[in-house]
Design a protein around this motif. Structure first.
Motif, PDB file in Angstrom:
ATOM      1  N   HIS A 217       0.818  -1.334  -0.164  1.00  0.00           N
ATOM      2  CA  HIS A 217      -0.070  -0.053  -0.070  1.00  0.00           C
ATOM      3  C   HIS A 217       0.929   1.261  -0.141  1.00  0.00           C
ATOM      4  N   GLU A 218       1.094   1.973  -1.244  1.00  0.00           N
ATOM      5  CA  GLU A 218       1.807   2.916  -1.290  1.00  0.00           C
ATOM      6  C   GLU A 218       1.927   4.285  -0.124  1.00  0.00           C
ATOM      7  N   GLU A 219       0.598   4.440  -0.162  1.00  0.00           N
ATOM      8  CA  GLU A 219       0.517   5.483   0.786  1.00  0.00           C
ATOM      9  C   GLU A 219       0.770   5.344   2.285  1.00  0.00           C
ATOM     10  N   THR A 220       0.543   4.063   2.746  1.00  0.00           N
ATOM     11  CA  THR A 220       1.151   3.765   4.018  1.00  0.00           C
ATOM     12  C   THR A 220       2.447   3.540   3.956  1.00  0.00           C
ATOM     13  N   ALA A 221       3.129   2.958   2.979  1.00  0.00           N
ATOM     14  CA  ALA A 221       4.544   2.847   3.160  1.00  0.00           C
ATOM     15  C   ALA A 221       5.101   4.203   3.018  1.00  0.00           C
ATOM     16  N   LYS A 222       4.685   5.340   2.308  1.00  0.00           N
ATOM     17  CA  LYS A 222       5.433   6.477   2.398  1.00  0.00           C
ATOM     18  C   LYS A 222       5.265   7.158   3.782  1.00  0.00           C
ATOM     19  N   CYS A 223       4.130   7.002   4.497  1.00  0.00           N
ATOM     20  CA  CYS A 223       3.920   7.523   5.857  1.00  0.00           C
ATOM     21  C   CYS A 223       4.752   6.840   6.629  1.00  0.00           C
ATOM     22  N   VAL A 224       4.954   5.403   6.781  1.00  0.00           N
ATOM     23  CA  VAL A 224       5.599   4.791   7.887  1.00  0.00           C
ATOM     24  C   VAL A 224       7.094   5.141   7.670  1.00  0.00           C
ATOM     25  N   LYS A 225       7.580   5.310   6.328  1.00  0.00           N
ATOM     26  CA  LYS A 225       8.991   5.562   6.201  1.00  0.00           C
ATOM     27  C   LYS A 225       9.387   6.936   6.805  1.00  0.00           C
ATOM     28  N   ILE A 226       8.305   8.068   6.718  1.00  0.00           N
ATOM     29  CA  ILE A 226       8.959   9.160   7.184  1.00  0.00           C
ATOM     30  C   ILE A 226       9.077   8.926   8.839  1.00  0.00           C
ATOM     31  N   GLU A 252      -1.015  16.277   0.481  1.00  0.00           N
ATOM     32  CA  GLU A 252      -0.199  16.876   1.293  1.00  0.00           C
ATOM     33  C   GLU A 252       0.260  16.036   2.481  1.00  0.00           C
ATOM     34  N   VAL A 253       1.429  15.995   2.949  1.00  0.00           N
ATOM     35  CA  VAL A 253       1.642  14.977   4.055  1.00  0.00           C
ATOM     36  C   VAL A 253       1.774  15.946   5.409  1.00  0.00           C
ATOM     37  N   LYS A 254       0.959  15.390   6.121  1.00  0.00           N
ATOM     38  CA  LYS A 254       0.990  16.107   7.513  1.00  0.00           C
ATOM     39  C   LYS A 254       1.678  15.381   8.551  1.00  0.00           C
ATOM     40  N   PHE A 255       2.831  15.798   9.052  1.00  0.00           N
ATOM     41  CA  PHE A 255       3.735  15.216  10.033  1.00  0.00           C
ATOM     42  C   PHE A 255       3.749  15.842  11.348  1.00  0.00           C
ATOM     43  N   LYS A 256       3.651  15.070  12.296  1.00  0.00           N
ATOM     44  CA  LYS A 256       3.794  15.519  13.755  1.00  0.00           C
ATOM     45  C   LYS A 256       4.553  14.537  14.565  1.00  0.00           C
ATOM     46  N   ALA A 257       5.565  14.841  15.274  1.00  0.00           N
ATOM     47  CA  ALA A 257       6.473  13.892  16.042  1.00  0.00           C
ATOM     48  C   ALA A 257       6.709  14.713  17.313  1.00  0.00           C
ATOM     49  N   CYS A 258       6.870  13.673  18.350  1.00  0.00           N
ATOM     50  CA  CYS A 258       7.387  14.572  19.634  1.00  0.00           C
ATOM     51  C   CYS A 258       8.393  13.452  20.183  1.00  0.00           C
ATOM     52  N   LEU A 259       9.246  14.166  21.410  1.00  0.00           N
ATOM     53  CA  LEU A 259      10.285  13.302  22.039  1.00  0.00           C
ATOM     54  C   LEU A 259      10.036  13.919  23.512  1.00  0.00           C
ATOM     55  N   PHE A 260      10.111  12.961  24.257  1.00  0.00           N
ATOM     56  CA  PHE A 260       9.828  13.367  25.830  1.00  0.00           C
ATOM     57  C   PHE A 260      11.240  12.665  26.550  1.00  0.00           C
ATOM     58  N   SER A 261      11.216  13.549  27.757  1.00  0.00           N
ATOM     59  CA  SER A 261      11.953  13.014  28.607  1.00  0.00           C
ATOM     60  C   SER A 261      11.169  11.750  29.376  1.00  0.00           C
ATOM     61  N   PRO A 262      12.273  10.724  29.812  1.00  0.00           N
ATOM     62  CA  PRO A 262      11.567   9.570  30.264  1.00  0.00           C
ATOM     63  C   PRO A 262      10.640   9.733  31.496  1.00  0.00           C
ATOM     64  N   ASP A 263      10.834  10.696  32.138  1.00  0.00           N
ATOM     65  CA  ASP A 263       9.912  10.852  33.063  1.00  0.00           C
ATOM     66  C   ASP A 263       8.678  11.634  32.946  1.00  0.00           C
ATOM     67  N   LYS A 272       5.009  19.523  10.487  1.00  0.00           N
ATOM     68  CA  LYS A 272       5.050  20.248   9.387  1.00  0.00           C
ATOM     69  C   LYS A 272       4.184  19.690   8.156  1.00  0.00           C
ATOM     70  N   THR A 273       3.590  20.556   7.156  1.00  0.00           N
ATOM     71  CA  THR A 273       2.825  19.973   6.233  1.00  0.00           C
ATOM     72  C   THR A 273       3.561  20.257   4.852  1.00  0.00           C
ATOM     73  N   VAL A 274       3.726  19.412   4.049  1.00  0.00           N
ATOM     74  CA  VAL A 274       4.422  19.817   2.767  1.00  0.00           C
ATOM     75  C   VAL A 274       3.730  18.825   1.493  1.00  0.00           C
ATOM     76  N   PRO A 275       3.844  19.241   0.399  1.00  0.00           N
ATOM     77  CA  PRO A 275       3.261  18.362  -0.660  1.00  0.00           C
ATOM     78  C   PRO A 275       3.879  17.186  -0.743  1.00  0.00           C
ATOM     79  N   VAL A 276       3.170  15.942  -1.036  1.00  0.00           N
ATOM     80  CA  VAL A 276       3.515  14.732  -1.236  1.00  0.00           C
ATOM     81  C   VAL A 276       4.898  14.722  -1.842  1.00  0.00           C
TER      82      VAL A 276
END
Length: 539
Positions: A217-226, A252-263, A272-276
């Protein structure tokens, strides 16, 4: 394809579901398949030592060995459990269409515990633990391991308030409890590739790879690669408190990511949102963006404030990276959410009939309503609201706003003078202010209040080294003061209502010119720039 494709899988119920799904999709294209259960290295007769086979994984090791040793033709994995670096000789052959990526809280005895200060939540995921503690710092997290069935049984057997699961696992095994017994945690950023299933094969088996490609599934593959690129560059591995989600919406690809301290006390975010067509390096870009801003220190549970900054401030609401970048380069900022919003469940009868007049005084009320109903279900004749951003959200998601004002008192005055039908429905939260309903009621206008969300205090102790504290609501001030003193910090307030509360507790209060985060940050820059100029003039 002529030969029978041997599909390697673990024997758990969820793994078997995934393997059978892959088998069905391959058989659709005209081949025969066979499921081969691989649960231990003892199932495999090794021709070479592990290091010569290039096996470096831990849990996926058994399937990798079976694949490299020719016992199976393809291996099926929950993609989120696969290391970002595959063993030499093994490649990703396909990713099937992604399922639901959300996490879900399964509750033991209902939602009442949210109203208490303390609660016990079970999860074995560091990512889920960090995000939950960030939102509910007074709660206790206990470990939870095992397969889905055993974890549900442990919840039943222990005195816990709830346990967190991947929704897709419960759905695939038909174990998702009734709606009143679980809450979808749509605020929690999922693990990279959560909900996706990956098929691995040997890179030298070109004919097989070409055949298996048909179920990709091309769309899923692109998203999980990001998402996995983001994880790989951060080098967090599967145990780091990292969340990432990419979605393709209208080219468009809408991407959100977060990083937490372990506590769970601190977090960094990237969105960020960018064209596919321009999204090929989005995951790497996001990871490098955070690394340049102290991500390594955050993963090591070291405070990410830059000690070289001459001024430190603290925001009682999480700031986006774009907002943080609006501050003067000499100002260091830390942030956490001192209040959290939990949407209530609303009965369909509330919007079953058309409503002539509705009022919103916050974006939270709009979002809570849309969390319960599709916009097409909302038949509102006249919509009134407070705030430009609330108006923008309503007109984007629901419909045209008839009148908006900058504050509740002005809107109430307008309604008193112009409302023909003396009846309104007010969508609000549990801590709504009294001005609007009081004024309307005193002027013989019937107010039907619908509490669609709850504002909960999430106090936390901070170090007394900040020269300014940023506040966004009276509730935020209330939450802050539970564990902190007013000290000598300047209280920066987003509007007059918040400032009126701050004046009761702080000697120095500064209010933004406009009730927006951007205006508040400008007031911070202006204040400390003025101090710096004053100090220079005295020298």
């Amino acid at each position: 394809m002529d030969k029978i494709i041997r599909i390697g899988t673990r024997s758990s119920d969820l793994a078997m579901w995934q393997a059978n799904t892959v088998a069905q999709q391959l058989e659709h294209f005209g081949c025969e398949t066979e499921i081969v259960k691989i649960d231990s290295i003892g199932d495999v007769v090794l021709d070479k030592p592990l290091y010569e086979l290039g096996v470096t994984g831990v849990f996926t090791k058994n399937l990798d060995v079976a694949l490299l040793n020719g016992k199976i033709d393809i291996a099926v994995h929950s993609f989120k459990d696969v290391p970002t670096q595959l063993p030499e000789g093994i490649v990703q052959a396909a990713v099937i269409k992604r399922g639901d990526f959300n996490d879900v809280l399964v509750m033991k005895d209902g939602e009442d515990f949210f109203g208490e200060k303390n609660a016990v939540i079970a999860t074995g995921s560091l990512r889920r633990k960090a995000q939950w503690l960030y939102r509910y710092p007074n709660h206790t997290i206990v470990g939870l391991r095992g397969n889905v069935n055993s974890r549900l049984q442990k919840l039943e057997d222990n005195d816990w308030d709830g346990a967190i699961f991947a929704k897709i696992g419960l759905k695939r095994l038909r174990l998702l409890p009734p709606q009143e017994e679980h809450i979808i945690l749509d605020w929690m950023v999922p693990a990279p590739a959560q909900g996706a299933v990956m098929v691995a094969a040997l890179d030298k088996d070109e004919e097989l790879l070409e055949f298996v490609k048909q179920i990709n599934h091309e769309e899923t593959a692109k998203c999980v690669k990001i998402e996995r690129d983001f994880l790989r560059v951060l080098e967090g591995g599967c145990t780091a408190p990292i969340g990432a989600l990419a979605l393709i919406i209208k080219e468009e690809v809408k991407f959100k990511a977060c990083l937490f301290s372990p506590d769970g006390r601190n977090k960094m975010e990237f969105s960020k949102t960018v064209p596919v067509d321009n999204a090929w390096d989005l995951g790497e870009y996001g990871a490098k963006f955070l690394l340049e801003r102290g991500a390594k220190n955050l993963m090591r549970s070291i405070h990410n404030e830059d000690i070289e900054k001459s001024t430190l401030i603290y925001s009682t609401k999480s700031l986006s990276l774009d907002q943080t970048n609006q501050l003067d380069s000499k100002i260091g900022v830390a942030s956490s959410d001192f209040i959290t919003i939990r949407n209530n469940r609303l009965k369909p009868v509330i919007v079953k009939k058309p409503i002539k007049n509705v009022v919103f005084t916050s974006q939270n009320a709009v979002e809570a309503l849309l969390n319960n109903f599709d916009a097409l279900e909302l038949n509102f004749e006249n919509i009134y609201c407070v705030g430009r951003r609330t108006k923008r959200l309503i007109e984007k998601r629901i419909g045209k706003v008839k009148q908006s004002e900058n504050d509740a008192q002005k809107l109430a005055a307008y309604l008193v003078d112009n409302l023909e039908d003396k009846n309104i429905t007010f969508f609000c939260g549990n801590k709504r202010r009294d001005e609007l309903p009081t004024i309307l009621t005193e002027n013989s206008i019937t107010v039907n209040e619908v509490e669609c969300y709850k504002t909960q205090l999430t106090p936390r102790k901070i170090e007394e080294k900040y020269k300014g504290i940023l506040f966004y609501s009276p509730s935020g001030i209330e939450s802050y003061l539970k564990d902190n003193s007013t000290s000598t910090s300047v209280a920066f307030c987003i509007g007059d209502t918040t400032a009126a509360e701050a004046i009761k507790h702080f000697e120095n209060v500064i209010v933004s010119k406009v009730s927006t985060v951007e205006s508040l940050l400008k007031s911070v820059n202006a204040h400390f720039e003025e101090i710096e100029e004053s100090q220079k003039n005295q020298q």
